[in-house]
Scaffold this active site. Sequence first.
Site, PDB file in Angstrom:
ATOM      1  N   GLU A  24       0.802  -1.391  -0.465  1.00 36.01           N
ATOM      2  CA  GLU A  24      -0.002   0.008   0.043  1.00 36.01           C
ATOM      3  C   GLU A  24       0.967   1.110   0.232  1.00 36.01           C
ATOM      4  O   GLU A  24       0.405   2.358   0.536  1.00 36.01           O
ATOM      5  CB  GLU A  24      -0.861   0.068   0.997  1.00 36.01           C
ATOM      6  CG  GLU A  24      -1.913  -1.006   1.535  1.00 36.01           C
ATOM      7  CD  GLU A  24      -2.877  -1.395   2.449  1.00 36.01           C
ATOM      8  OE1 GLU A  24      -3.689  -0.412   2.546  1.00 36.01           O
ATOM      9  OE2 GLU A  24      -2.587  -2.230   3.336  1.00 36.01           O
ATOM     10  N   SER A 209      -6.633  -2.113   2.240  1.00 38.34           N
ATOM     11  CA  SER A 209      -6.948  -0.367   1.074  1.00 38.34           C
ATOM     12  C   SER A 209      -7.482  -2.114  -0.343  1.00 38.34           C
ATOM     13  O   SER A 209      -7.509  -1.946  -1.869  1.00 38.34           O
ATOM     14  CB  SER A 209      -5.953  -0.531  -0.375  1.00 38.34           C
ATOM     15  OG  SER A 209      -4.968   0.639   0.373  1.00 38.34           O
ATOM     16  N   SER A 352     -11.849   9.592  -0.042  1.00 36.82           N
ATOM     17  CA  SER A 352     -11.976   8.525   0.876  1.00 36.82           C
ATOM     18  C   SER A 352     -13.267   8.849   1.935  1.00 36.82           C
ATOM     19  O   SER A 352     -12.584  10.149   2.262  1.00 36.82           O
ATOM     20  CB  SER A 352     -10.585   8.537   1.658  1.00 36.82           C
ATOM     21  OG  SER A 352      -9.405   7.573   0.787  1.00 36.82           O
TER      22      SER A 352
END
Length: 384
Positions: A24, A209, A352
């Site tokens: 990530e 993620s 997000s």
Amino acid sequence: MNALRTTAAARPRVVVLYGGQSSEHAVSCVTAAGVLEAFDTSRYEVIEVGITTEGQWTRPAIDPRTHSFASGKAPGVTPTGHSIQLIPARNGTPDGKAHLVEIGTNGAATELGPVDVILPLLHGPFGEDGTIQGLLELARVPYVGAGVLASAVGMDKHFMKLAFESAGLHVGPWVTVTRREWTTDPQEALNRAQSLRLPVFVKPARAGSSVGITRVDEWSQLDEAISTAQRHDPKVIIEQGIDGREIECGVLDTTDGSPAQASLLGEIVVDHQVEPTAFYDYTAKYSSDATTGLHCPADLPEAVSEDIRRQAVLAFEAVGSEGLSRVDFFYTTGGEIIINEINTMPGFTPISMFPQVWKATGLSFQELINQLIELALARPVGLR
């Protein structure tokens, strides 16, 4: 290179730490871009430190505010000839704080000054899993977010689910497959997995993620899905698919000892007309043209919303989290609330969910960052 100097003595010096050695890495870089763009520099002095995929700490060669997924190329921290070291706080020094030192190619050290707090915008293993938190505890420097244990439990989906069950939260059916089990008796592991109902989702146990996740609709796909997950983590979680709405809640700690606060709820909406088997995968989370959308506040009965918010705070407490978390749930057509996971360092990219649910709750992006830093500064280092 000249040492960094504090221009306003009253401003706490905040190190924004990003990048890291997990899969990530790019997500962390984009998270840093969003946070740095919103930082209140009149209130805090910001020092950017990147961690390369090989583990070098360095001053960024590229302005991290420019990191994004817009170009189609994953951003990253570029290695340099100058490495950063964090010198632990020591009693008896003039300020009693941890310091940063830059080491040049010739070995010469340049003092970069004291550190008041670190904001570790790191996702995945070697950053979100208690490892960096342990380093910062040893250095006796305040930092934003969950401590060592909560970070480790929140990163490991197996132990996370056990903690949730112990707290009385409803967890969906799952099977864990370790490297030893897969090496010694893979057929037994496959048989255990097939006790679940299709579809199932095969995931790395300690990644986020949605990296390395595969939806399995036929058991013939399971072996390959496990191999895909194991490229990111030798420990694998297989979860039974749940037919329900995906609901997320942000949780923020408090400084006065009162219970943590829950945000309004957000909902992940997948366009199954475009892609019938779509789910909230890596592309959906970080691509603006994905087949999913984020709706906040979620359209739910008030009693259901309040119960989910209550359970989000309970989950936060179940793993011993601090600072912030995002807690994810399923709300089924039968009216069940099933907890999916907790994320102790949720993403802060422009799309997000965590900053969006707090914005809808009345806390701007900048106010959210300020509150997180103040929480860290008010928290003692060491055992607490």
